[in-house]
Write a protein that holds these residues in place. Structure first.
Motif, PDB file in Angstrom:
ATOM      1  N   SER A   1       0.898  -1.279  -0.022  1.00 18.12           N
ATOM      2  CA  SER A   1       0.093  -0.243  -0.061  1.00 18.12           C
ATOM      3  C   SER A   1       0.869   1.426   0.001  1.00 18.12           C
ATOM      4  O   SER A   1       0.144   2.426  -0.063  1.00 18.12           O
TER       5      SER A   1
ATOM      6  N   VAL B   1      -3.415  10.186  -0.273  1.00 23.10           N
ATOM      7  CA  VAL B   1      -4.233   8.742  -0.365  1.00 23.10           C
ATOM      8  C   VAL B   1      -3.758   7.799   0.414  1.00 23.10           C
ATOM      9  O   VAL B   1      -4.351   7.076   0.975  1.00 23.10           O
ATOM     10  N   ARG B   2      -2.413   7.748   0.665  1.00 26.11           N
ATOM     11  CA  ARG B   2      -1.668   6.867   1.687  1.00 26.11           C
ATOM     12  C   ARG B   2      -2.255   7.028   3.020  1.00 26.11           C
ATOM     13  O   ARG B   2      -3.044   6.018   3.677  1.00 26.11           O
TER      14      ARG B   2
ATOM     15  N   ASN C   1      -6.077   5.751   3.096  1.00 32.27           N
ATOM     16  CA  ASN C   1      -5.852   4.193   2.943  1.00 32.27           C
ATOM     17  C   ASN C   1      -5.690   3.811   4.724  1.00 32.27           C
ATOM     18  O   ASN C   1      -6.255   2.803   4.908  1.00 32.27           O
ATOM     19  N   LYS C   2      -4.669   4.334   5.104  1.00 35.12           N
ATOM     20  CA  LYS C   2      -4.135   3.981   6.482  1.00 35.12           C
ATOM     21  C   LYS C   2      -5.565   4.240   7.409  1.00 35.12           C
ATOM     22  O   LYS C   2      -5.869   3.487   8.288  1.00 35.12           O
TER      23      LYS C   2
ATOM     24  N   ALA D   1      -8.120   1.413   6.995  1.00 37.21           N
ATOM     25  CA  ALA D   1      -7.741   0.294   7.351  1.00 37.21           C
ATOM     26  C   ALA D   1      -7.969   0.238   9.016  1.00 37.21           C
ATOM     27  O   ALA D   1      -8.416  -0.601   9.412  1.00 37.21           O
TER      28      ALA D   1
END
Length: 199
Positions: free
Chosen positions: A125, A171-172, A175-176, A179
């Protein structure tokens, strides 16, 4: 005086503690600029960590220094490596938000580094931007097949590099966060199932 010495050594007290100490010990104001500098450096480092940690990988030391100087001015935390092998080891040991990866490197090129990152569940990711002096279709296809998230032609345009870096780090982070929310939901569902005698 001992209290102040302890403060200088550990660097673990907050800025409010510094101000409180200064109010109680005005006679030691000659030392306070040093103490403030310690906290300013620590706060700046924390700000960079919050903005994102970027790993720059290039076998050219000159390129590494240029990229590090630019990204540091933008308040990112920056790590550098001169080889793909060292980059993989750093990523295993450190939380990275973005990798800027040179394609043409000895021993292990950028394509292979990217391929390994994207094939590992723990690192897939992490966004990867390939930096390449090659501007042909075949090179881009190779990058896409390796799993690269974006491409920048060397020498990079400053505005383009900044825009793509900000976008992929955003974006990172999203996503984290997703999650983390997913893990919480799974934990709640498991707790409910454990308490339900009919499941």
């Amino acid at each position: 005086m001992q209290e102040y010495k302890n403060f200088n050594i550990t660097g673990n007290r907050t800025a409010a503690s510094v101000k409180s100490f200064e109010n109680r010990h005005p006679q030691e104001s000659v030392l306070n600029p040093f103490a403030r500098a310690v906290f300013q450096d620590k706060e700046l480092l924390m700000e960079k960590e919050r903005n994102g940690r970027i790993l720059v990988v290039d076998d050219s030391i000159q390129n590494l220094k240029l990229m590090e100087a630019l990204l540091t001015r933008l308040n990112y935390g920056v790590l550098t490596e001169e080889s793909g092998i060292d980059a993989l080891e750093t990523i295993r040991q450190t939380e990275i938000d973005l990798v800027l990866l040179d394609v043409m490197m000895p021993k292990m090129d950028g394509y292979e580094v990217c391929r390994r990152l994207k094939s590992d569940e723990n690192t897939r990711s992490i966004p990867v931007i390939l930096l390449t002096s090659l501007d042909d279709t075949e090179s881009k296809v190779n990058g896409i097949e390796a799993g690269a998230d974006d491409f920048i032609t060397k020498p990079p345009n400053k505005a383009e590099l900044i825009a793509r870096t900000k976008s992929l780090i955003k974006v990172r982070r999203l996503n984290k966060n997703l999650a983390s929310i997913e893990n919480v939901l799974f934990s709640l569902a498991a707790a409910i199932d454990a308490k339900d005698p009919y499941t």
